[in-house]
Design a protein around this motif. Structure first.
Motif, PDB file in Angstrom:
ATOM      1  N   GLU A 340       0.845  -1.201   0.000  1.00 25.40           N
ATOM      2  CA  GLU A 340       0.000   0.000   0.000  1.00 25.40           C
ATOM      3  C   GLU A 340       0.885   1.259   0.000  1.00 25.40           C
ATOM      4  O   GLU A 340       0.668   2.192  -0.765  1.00 25.40           O
ATOM      5  N   ARG A 341       1.908   1.243   0.859  1.00 29.77           N
ATOM      6  CA  ARG A 341       2.803   2.415   0.940  1.00 29.77           C
ATOM      7  C   ARG A 341       3.542   2.625  -0.378  1.00 29.77           C
ATOM      8  O   ARG A 341       3.661   3.747  -0.864  1.00 29.77           O
ATOM      9  N   LEU A 342       4.008   1.522  -0.965  1.00 34.01           N
ATOM     10  CA  LEU A 342       4.729   1.636  -2.245  1.00 34.01           C
ATOM     11  C   LEU A 342       3.805   2.169  -3.335  1.00 34.01           C
ATOM     12  O   LEU A 342       4.222   2.965  -4.183  1.00 34.01           O
ATOM     13  N   SER A 343       2.568   1.737  -3.319  1.00 36.59           N
ATOM     14  CA  SER A 343       1.662   2.176  -4.389  1.00 36.59           C
ATOM     15  C   SER A 343       1.256   3.637  -4.194  1.00 36.59           C
ATOM     16  O   SER A 343       1.059   4.363  -5.174  1.00 36.59           O
ATOM     17  N   ILE A 344       1.191   4.083  -2.936  1.00 36.84           N
ATOM     18  CA  ILE A 344       0.923   5.514  -2.702  1.00 36.84           C
ATOM     19  C   ILE A 344       2.095   6.331  -3.272  1.00 36.84           C
ATOM     20  O   ILE A 344       1.910   7.338  -3.955  1.00 36.84           O
ATOM     21  N   LEU A 345       3.302   5.840  -3.026  1.00 37.65           N
ATOM     22  CA  LEU A 345       4.487   6.517  -3.550  1.00 37.65           C
ATOM     23  C   LEU A 345       4.463   6.531  -5.086  1.00 37.65           C
ATOM     24  O   LEU A 345       4.703   7.568  -5.712  1.00 37.65           O
ATOM     25  N   GLY A 367      -5.198  -0.175  -3.254  1.00 33.80           N
ATOM     26  CA  GLY A 367      -4.236  -1.144  -2.719  1.00 33.80           C
ATOM     27  C   GLY A 367      -3.007  -1.179  -3.607  1.00 33.80           C
ATOM     28  O   GLY A 367      -2.418  -0.146  -3.912  1.00 33.80           O
ATOM     29  N   SER A 368      -2.634  -2.371  -4.064  1.00 36.48           N
ATOM     30  CA  SER A 368      -1.429  -2.512  -4.883  1.00 36.48           C
ATOM     31  C   SER A 368      -1.731  -2.426  -6.374  1.00 36.48           C
ATOM     32  O   SER A 368      -0.905  -2.813  -7.196  1.00 36.48           O
ATOM     33  N   LEU A 369      -2.910  -1.927  -6.729  1.00 36.23           N
ATOM     34  CA  LEU A 369      -3.291  -1.763  -8.133  1.00 36.23           C
ATOM     35  C   LEU A 369      -3.291  -0.288  -8.500  1.00 36.23           C
ATOM     36  O   LEU A 369      -3.779   0.546  -7.735  1.00 36.23           O
ATOM     37  N   VAL A 422      10.910  -2.592  -4.372  1.00 34.14           N
ATOM     38  CA  VAL A 422      11.391  -1.658  -3.349  1.00 34.14           C
ATOM     39  C   VAL A 422      11.283  -0.235  -3.915  1.00 34.14           C
ATOM     40  O   VAL A 422      10.942  -0.055  -5.086  1.00 34.14           O
ATOM     41  N   GLU A 423      11.563   0.740  -3.076  1.00 32.77           N
ATOM     42  CA  GLU A 423      11.409   2.137  -3.511  1.00 32.77           C
ATOM     43  C   GLU A 423      12.208   2.442  -4.778  1.00 32.77           C
ATOM     44  O   GLU A 423      11.779   3.211  -5.631  1.00 32.77           O
ATOM     45  N   ALA A 424      13.387   1.830  -4.897  1.00 40.65           N
ATOM     46  CA  ALA A 424      14.221   2.087  -6.079  1.00 40.65           C
ATOM     47  C   ALA A 424      13.487   1.665  -7.352  1.00 40.65           C
ATOM     48  O   ALA A 424      13.678   2.261  -8.421  1.00 40.65           O
ATOM     49  N   ASP A 425      12.655   0.648  -7.252  1.00 44.60           N
ATOM     50  CA  ASP A 425      11.895   0.204  -8.432  1.00 44.60           C
ATOM     51  C   ASP A 425      10.871   1.261  -8.844  1.00 44.60           C
ATOM     52  O   ASP A 425      10.588   1.434 -10.029  1.00 44.60           O
ATOM     53  N   ILE A 426      10.338   1.955  -7.858  1.00 46.14           N
ATOM     54  CA  ILE A 426       9.389   3.034  -8.183  1.00 46.14           C
ATOM     55  C   ILE A 426      10.157   4.172  -8.854  1.00 46.14           C
ATOM     56  O   ILE A 426       9.667   4.816  -9.784  1.00 46.14           O
ATOM     57  N   GLY A 427      11.385   4.387  -8.401  1.00 47.91           N
ATOM     58  CA  GLY A 427      12.246   5.392  -9.041  1.00 47.91           C
ATOM     59  C   GLY A 427      12.511   5.019 -10.498  1.00 47.91           C
ATOM     60  O   GLY A 427      12.455   5.868 -11.393  1.00 47.91           O
ATOM     61  N   TYR A 428      12.776   3.733 -10.747  1.00 50.08           N
ATOM     62  CA  TYR A 428      13.020   3.264 -12.121  1.00 50.08           C
ATOM     63  C   TYR A 428      11.766   3.469 -12.969  1.00 50.08           C
ATOM     64  O   TYR A 428      11.820   3.970 -14.093  1.00 50.08           O
ATOM     65  N   LEU A 429      10.618   3.104 -12.381  1.00 48.82           N
ATOM     66  CA  LEU A 429       9.343   3.290 -13.086  1.00 48.82           C
ATOM     67  C   LEU A 429       9.160   4.763 -13.457  1.00 48.82           C
ATOM     68  O   LEU A 429       8.791   5.091 -14.593  1.00 48.82           O
ATOM     69  N   ALA A 430       9.444   5.651 -12.486  1.00 46.37           N
ATOM     70  CA  ALA A 430       9.238   7.086 -12.713  1.00 46.37           C
ATOM     71  C   ALA A 430      10.113   7.569 -13.872  1.00 46.37           C
ATOM     72  O   ALA A 430       9.644   8.279 -14.775  1.00 46.37           O
TER      73      ALA A 430
END
Ligand code: PLP
Length: 444
Positions: A340-345, A367-369, A422-430
């Protein structure tokens, strides 16, 4: 393992060459409508954690996760070990195994709505069996479903799945066949209601009240745009079912992953039956119908022939049961909260990029969607969120641009997180999202 070596895992052929072979033996070179891509899709060869590689040596961060089912990403070591051990013991048998009891107990422990559980091999089969159970319990033949909602490939729930402005009609939703050749009887027995339009839906339900066995409702339908059913709509549906004896089947094949006990717990609605699939199989084929004992009793053969017999060579096969039990153990409250936290990020990061690049649209999240929408209209109904031709063209462009830029997501721009992320993956996505969006803007 380097990317070059990876192409050698199969025959060493590139995707276009494999597709050339596929076209000779599979209709259209394909087995799955939802993943076909022109001129041909990239062929996958290996996955590890959040990443997937294709035979052409391209590595992508996987935000599709086999259409939401791989909640623990690819080849989670504990799931792989459990599958390997089970494969060495027993793959399938014409005797039940304790593994089905274990997974049923694990699921029953998550929601009091799951008093009894019956396993199938896919979400489509689960929906079909839930509909049959409702018919068997009530002795009625009709079902209701929302226009535009996807519930798998059982023909009764495919009605009006892809209705659009050209054929949805002016008033109450037309009942449109999805496949050419759908029998008229199927259309006659499916009442199509407009999602989140309470008064209109109620009037349609009332008109068929005496014949309705069930309302099949995905409370957060991805294909309608990852929009929640409103509390008012859910209340109307629940009250109607209580008053008329029709069963409320909540299709949580996807939305079970939005909370530890699924979408019905999150939204505070009491279902009669719930259909499950995807995540509960740990990556292997699965589906399930869960619900109150009094409804699920239609499957019992303890007193003689069941009202609704349910066979299936691979039902509750020990491979899927074992993988599923590990997946559910790993998908605990803490994992849910972390996703949930990762998806908010992810949602905040992608929204910021769209805003900065001046792209109209929004990120929807449950949620995670996540769903990327290139449309900033407030969304509540199917028709109100239906993409126009220009939006559809740009969304397809964005899907392809993301694919080129190392990100795999759903064709309808639905993204799904997995626990290895992990957070770095969200960075990669961004980073990749910004690159892909810039390409689409240049092409606009
Ligand atoms: C809400 C919903 N129900 C049912 C299904 C069918 O599940 P399966 O593809 O396992 O047959 C799906 C598949 O995406 C789904 O999203």
């Amino acid at each position: 393992m380097g990317d070059q070596q990876l192409t050698a895992v199969g025959t060493g052929l590139a995707s276009d060459e494999i597709y050339g072979r596929a076209a000779q033996v599979l209709p259209g070179g394909n087995t799955r409508t939802t993943i076909f891509l022109r001129p041909h899709p990239p062929y996958a060869t290996r996955g590890e954690g959040a990443w997937i590689w294709d035979v052409d040596g391209v590595r992508r961060l996987d935000f599709n996760n086999n259409y939401t089912s791989l909640i623990h990403g690819h080849c989670h070591p504990e799931i792989v070990a459990a599958i390997q051990a089970q494969a060495g013991r027993l793959i399938a048998a014409s005797l039940p195994t304790e593994s089905e009891v274990g997974l049923a107990e694990a699921l029953a422990g998550r929601s009091s709505a799951f008093e009894r559980i019956r396993f199938t091999n896919s979400g489509s089969e689960a929906v079909m069996m839930a509909v049959k159970a409702a018919r068997g319990y009530t002795g009625r033949s009709k079902i209701a479903k929302a226009e535009g909602a996807y519930h798998g490939s059982y023909d009764a729930v495919e009605v009006s799945l892809d209705s659009g402005p050209a054929n949805w009609g002016d008033g109450a939703p037309n009942r449109n066949p999805y496949c050419v050749g759908t029998p008229q009887a199927v259309l006659d027995n499916t009442v199509v209601i407009p999602f989140n339009e309470t008064a209109e839906s109620l009037a349609l339900l009332e008109a068929s009240a005496a014949d309705l066995a069930a309302i099949v409702l995905d409370p957060i339908p991805g294909r309608i745009g990852l929009i929640r059913a409103t509390p008012e709509y859910l209340q109307m549906v629940r009250d109607f079912c209580d008053r008329t004896g029709c069963l409320l089947i909540m299709d949580e094949v996807i939305s079970f992953r939005v909370a530890h006990a699924g979408a019905h717990s999150l939204l505070g609605v009491r279902p009669d039956l719930v259909t499950l699939g995807k995540t509960i199989g740990g990556g292997l084929p699965i589906g399930a119908v869960a619900g109150a004992q009094r409804f699920m009793a239609v499957f019992e053969e303890t007193q003689g022939r069941a009202r609704v017999p349910h066979g299936g060579t691979f039902n509750a096969n020990p491979m899927s049961m074992t993988a599923g039990a590990v997946a559910m153990r790993l998908f605990d409250e803490a994992a849910c909260e972390r996703l949930e936290r990762l998806s908010i990020l992810a949602s905040a990061t992608l929204s910021e990029i769209m805003g900065r690049l001046g792209v109209a649209g929004e990120i929807l999240r449950e949620g995670s969607l996540l769903k990327i929408s290139l449309d900033s209209r407030p969304k509540r109904t199917y028709r109100g969120s239906y993409p126009g031709p220009e939006q559809a063209r740009r969304e397809e462009q964005l899907f392809r641009a993301l694919l080129r830029n190392g990100i795999l997501i759903g064709r309808n721009l639905t993204a799904t997180l997995s626990t290895p992320m992990v957070e770095a993956d969200i960075g990669y996505l961004a980073d990749r999202f910004e690159a892909a969006l810039s390409e689409v803007l240049i092409d606009a």
